[in-house]
Structures are given as C-alpha cells and as structure tokens.
Scaffold this active site. Structure first.
Site, PDB file in Angstrom:
ATOM      1  N   HIS A  57      33.955  31.066  12.157  1.00 44.51           N
ATOM      2  CA  HIS A  57      34.762  30.284  11.394  1.00 44.51           C
ATOM      3  C   HIS A  57      34.090  30.207   9.966  1.00 44.51           C
ATOM      4  CE1 HIS A  57      37.021  26.268  11.012  1.00 44.51           C
ATOM      5  NE2 HIS A  57      37.067  26.691   9.921  1.00 44.51           N
ATOM      6  N   HIS A 231      35.371  23.116  14.751  1.00 42.42           N
ATOM      7  CA  HIS A 231      34.418  22.159  14.353  1.00 42.42           C
ATOM      8  C   HIS A 231      34.629  20.818  15.115  1.00 42.42           C
ATOM      9  CE1 HIS A 231      38.358  21.679  12.138  1.00 42.42           C
ATOM     10  NE2 HIS A 231      37.942  22.586  11.112  1.00 42.42           N
ATOM     11  N   ASN A 277      36.067  18.237   5.944  1.00 42.50           N
ATOM     12  CA  ASN A 277      36.898  18.118   6.848  1.00 42.50           C
ATOM     13  C   ASN A 277      37.072  18.864   8.207  1.00 42.50           C
ATOM     14  OD1 ASN A 277      39.228  16.843   7.880  1.00 42.50           O
ATOM     15  ND2 ASN A 277      40.834  18.372   6.874  1.00 42.50           N
ATOM     16  N   ASP A 304      31.953  27.068   9.468  1.00 37.16           N
ATOM     17  CA  ASP A 304      32.777  26.386   8.363  1.00 37.16           C
ATOM     18  C   ASP A 304      32.563  26.716   6.786  1.00 37.16           C
ATOM     19  OD1 ASP A 304      35.140  25.629   7.694  1.00 37.16           O
ATOM     20  OD2 ASP A 304      34.999  23.496   8.517  1.00 37.16           O
TER      21      ASP A 304
HETATM   22  O1  DOR Z   1      36.169  21.158   5.098  1.00 36.38           O
HETATM   23  C1  DOR Z   1      37.056  21.971   5.128  1.00 36.38           C
HETATM   24  N1  DOR Z   1      37.185  23.130   4.458  1.00 36.38           N
HETATM   25  N2  DOR Z   1      37.808  21.834   6.432  1.00 36.38           N
HETATM   26  C2  DOR Z   1      38.669  22.505   6.645  1.00 36.38           C
HETATM   27  O2  DOR Z   1      39.410  22.678   7.612  1.00 36.38           O
HETATM   28  C3  DOR Z   1      39.157  23.746   5.601  1.00 36.38           C
HETATM   29  C4  DOR Z   1      37.979  24.161   4.626  1.00 36.38           C
HETATM   30  C5  DOR Z   1      38.311  24.902   3.481  1.00 36.38           C
HETATM   31  O3  DOR Z   1      39.123  25.866   3.658  1.00 36.38           O
HETATM   32  O4  DOR Z   1      37.902  24.604   2.379  1.00 36.38           O
HETATM   33 ZN    ZN Z   2      39.262  23.125   9.653  1.00 40.09          ZN
END
Ligand code: DOR
Ligand code: ZN
Length: 430
Positions: A57, A231, A277, A304
């Site tokens: 991710h 996540h 998120n 992430d």
């Molecule tokens: O915090 C996040 N940032 N959660 C996500 O699902 C997308 C990601 C982003 O693309 O910045």
């Molecule tokens: Zn996400």
C-alpha cells in the site's frame, strides 16, 4: 553482474553467517565463505538480514501530483526503508483504471530501478464507484496487475463489490478494500470518541469500517474470491476478521505502522500531520491490532505511505488532506511496536512485511527465504541503531512524517534487489 559476499549477517536475528550473492540469487550460505575473484565484500557483523520488504500500500502520486512524490522519489524512499517491491495505489490523476496508465507507472518504476513497482488497478472507473474499470485489460497488460483497489475511497456499492470479487477470480486477483461506509463518515475529521467530543471535531466511527468489512467478508465467502482489507484500524475489525478466517474465508488484512503506534490523542495538537484516513484510534484499538498481527489475524504491515505537498498539509486541520509518510520509518516502527514489545520476533516481522505481502500481491520472486537458490533480494538492518527522524532528510518529495524529532530503533544499512545493491551504508545508490 558482480558478486557480493556479505560477511557475518544474522538471518532473522539468528546465528551470523555469510551470504554469497551471484547472478541475482543467493548462491551460497555458510560460515567462512571464500570471496570469488572480483566479488565485492560487505562486513555485516551485528546486522540482521531479512528478505526484501514488500509494501502492499504505497501512494506514489505519479501521474498527476509529481510535486508531492514521483515514482522515482517514492522508489528511493522505499529502497531506503528496506523495500524491494511496492504496490502503487491507483488514486492518481489520471486514475490508474486502464492498461495504459498502469503500464506507464510500471515503466516509470523500471526506469527508476530501485524497487519493483507493482501498479494497483482501480476497481471502478475513475474511482467513481459506478461501474467496473477494465480489470481484465489491466491484468493482461505488461504491468500484470493482480491487486485492485479504489483506495482513498470505499467500493460502497455491495453489488459492484460482488461483481469485482467475481471478476478477479479468473486471474487469481484480489480486491483490496478501503473499508469506510461513506454515509457514516461524511464530514468526519478524526476518530469518533471522547477526544473528538472534547475537541468538537466531527467523528469517524469504528462502525463505519467494521460494517464494510463484515459485509465484504460475507461477499468474499459467498463468491469464493480473495478479499484484502486495507489499513485495519479498530479492535472490532480484528474480531470480524478473526471470525471470517475461522470460517475459511479467503480474506487477508493489513495494518499500518501508524495505527500500531499513534493514538487519537495526538489530534489535541491540532497538527494536521496526525490527520489520516482511517483516523488514529485509541490505545485499546492499538493493543487489539498488535495482538491481531501477532496471532496472524492481520497478515501484513503496509505503510499507506501518503505524501502530500506542503500546502495540502500545513493548513488548518479541517482543510488538510489525510495521510502520512511511511516508507522510510515502517520497519523501525514495526521493530518498536512488535519486537521491542516482545510480541513478535524478527522472523515474524519478515513474515508480515515480506513473505505474506508478497503472497497477497502474487509476487513470485519476493518474500522468499534467505536460503541457497532463492532470489538475492534482502535487507540488512542494524538492530542496535537509534536514529532521530528528520523530515528534511527524507528521500520523499514530501515532509509529512508524524515521527519528526522522534528517535526510532533499527536502521536499514543496505538493500539488495536481485543481487544488486540499491542502498549501501544507508544511502541510495541512484
Ligand atoms: O490517509 C489516507 N491518505 N488515506 C487514504 O485512504 C488515502 C491516502 C491518500 O491518498 O492520501
Ligand atoms: Zn485507504
């Protein structure tokens, strides 16, 4: 291709041994190996050797937001973090929802030459959640896509999710779900709970994640397809996954380093670097996530890695984009939260950060054992090192690390991908 003799490394923190890398594979393992003529030598006394890490991710932001990250800068951050392969999320601009875009990302990864960049394909066209993207064409493309995700957004429509799960079965693909019931998180700024109530910020309830995971494990079980949950952030999600696995459902899940360490109390600083998120949760959630990872309910640690330009992050909390950097700090945070806490050993870390992610992503030459004949993709880590996180020193084009000024344990000294170093002495070679 030059051979490398790595002297005295401790695979998975076991007994030190020598490793001879030749022609892209681990040619020999054993003590006191002789260096073949012309071979490079690397003194790895005191270093732990793990198979090259695999991230499920990663947001690389190219095409579209090259001011925040490019395939090249993100690849460099990944190599410095000990990764030899990353999965590049599809929420780019244009969205990676066609064979053309995923092939472009894949080619940029090859040109950067630091990690294997595996593009993730969007589940729905334009991430709009209305009709399926060209999943088959992306799978058949040169990028050979196996992981599909609308990450950043949830595939909220149950019928569409079911169809996506059915579709990817044909090529043993997997749908990676960003579990967030959008009707429950409209306007949400942080975890719903006591801290949000105190700060007067709109809450993102755990149930918004858990409801989608519950729905999707039932769908995956029904159609017999592979589901991966991105996540995971709540204790309730771990319980649902544990239940689904006892039923034999083909579900896997990941947790981020930040959800293993940081709590929603950090929102009290109003520093948007902590906005992410799904949001940071509570200490109870963290304990359940760590336990779920240790007992295998959660399969993987995934970063992430979400780089954001300064103007999108250094603004008031409500206007800031969610997301944090992760590639260069993930292994250190895993060591801090899992190894130093006594929950897991180094082999466990290798399993959750390399072996299982490689399997989930369908990578055949990653996440392999450190034994003779296996691909020479590995990372050498100094387990005794402590290092202060300096955002300015990051290889990422962005600076939004939540660990700025913190001291973290364990430092990547070298990374090898198929026998070639990408990082030596803690520095990227290109
Ligand atoms: O915090 C996040 N940032 N959660 C996500 O699902 C997308 C990601 C982003 O693309 O910045
Ligand atoms: Zn996400």
């Amino acid at each position: 291709m030059t051979a490398w003799l790595i002297r005295g490394a401790a695979p998975y923190c076991s007994e030190p041994t020598d490793l001879l890398l030749r022609d892209g594979v681990i040619a020999e393992v054993g003590r006191g190996l002789a260096a073949p003529r012309g071979a490079h030598r690397l003194d790895a006394a005191g270093l732990v050797a793990l198979p090259g890490l695999v991230d499920l991710h990663t947001h690389l932001r190219e095409p579209g937001r090259e001011d925040a990250e490019t395939v090249e800068t993100g690849s460099r951050a990944a190599a410095l973090g000990g990764y030899t392969a990353v999965h590049a999320m599809a929420n780019t601009d244009p969205v990676a929802d066609t064979a053309g875009v995923v092939e472009q990302v894949w080619r940029l990864g090859r040109e950067a030459g630091l990690v294997d960049v595996r593009p993730v394909g969007a589940v729905t066209a334009g991430l709009a959640g209305e009709r399926l993207a060209e999943l088959g064409a992306m799978a058949d493309s040169a990028a050979c896509v196996r992981v599909f995700s609308d990450d950043g957004r949830c595939v909220a429509d149950a019928a569409l999710m079911r169809r996506a799960l059915e579709y990817v079965k044909a090529f043993d693909g997997v749908v990676a779900q960003h579990a967030e019931e959008p009707r429950l998180t409209a306007g949400a700024q942080m975890n719903e709970g006591a801290v949000a109530a105190r700060l007067g910020l709109a809450g993102w309830p755990a149930a918004a994640e858990e409801a989608v995971i519950a729905r999707d494990v039932l769908l995956a079980g029904h159609v017999g397809s592979r589901l991966h949950v991105c996540h995971v952030s709540t204790a309730g999600s771990v319980e649902i996954l544990r239940w689904a696995k006892t039923k034999g459902t083909r579900v896997t899940a990941e947790v981020t380093p930040h959800h293993l360490l940081l709590t929603d109390e950090l929102a009290e600083t109003y520093d948007p670097v902590y906005k992410v998120n799904p949001p940071l949760r509570t200490a109870e959630d963290i304990a359940a996530l760590r336990a779920g990872l240790a007992d295998g309910t959660i399969d993987a640690v995934a970063t992430d890695h979400a780089p954001h330009a300064l103007e999108d992050k250094e603004t008031e909390w409500g206007a800031a984009r969610p997301g944090m950097l992760g590639l260069e700090t993930a292994l250190s945070v895993a060591v801090l939260t899992l190894v130093e806490s006594g929950l897991m050993d180094w082999r466990g870390v290798a399993d959750r950060m390399s072996v299982r992610p490689a399997r989930i992503g369908g990578l055949v030459d990653a996440g392999r054992d450190l034994t003779e004949g296996e691909p020479a993709s590995l990372v050498l880590v100094d387990p005794a090192a402590r290092w202060p996180v300096d955002p300015a020193a990051s290889a990422s084009r962005s600076r939004n690390t939540p660990y700025a000024g913190r001291e973290l344990p364990a430092r990547v000294v070298a990374t090898f991908r198929r026998g070639e170093p990408t990082v030596l002495d803690g520095k990227a070679l290109r």
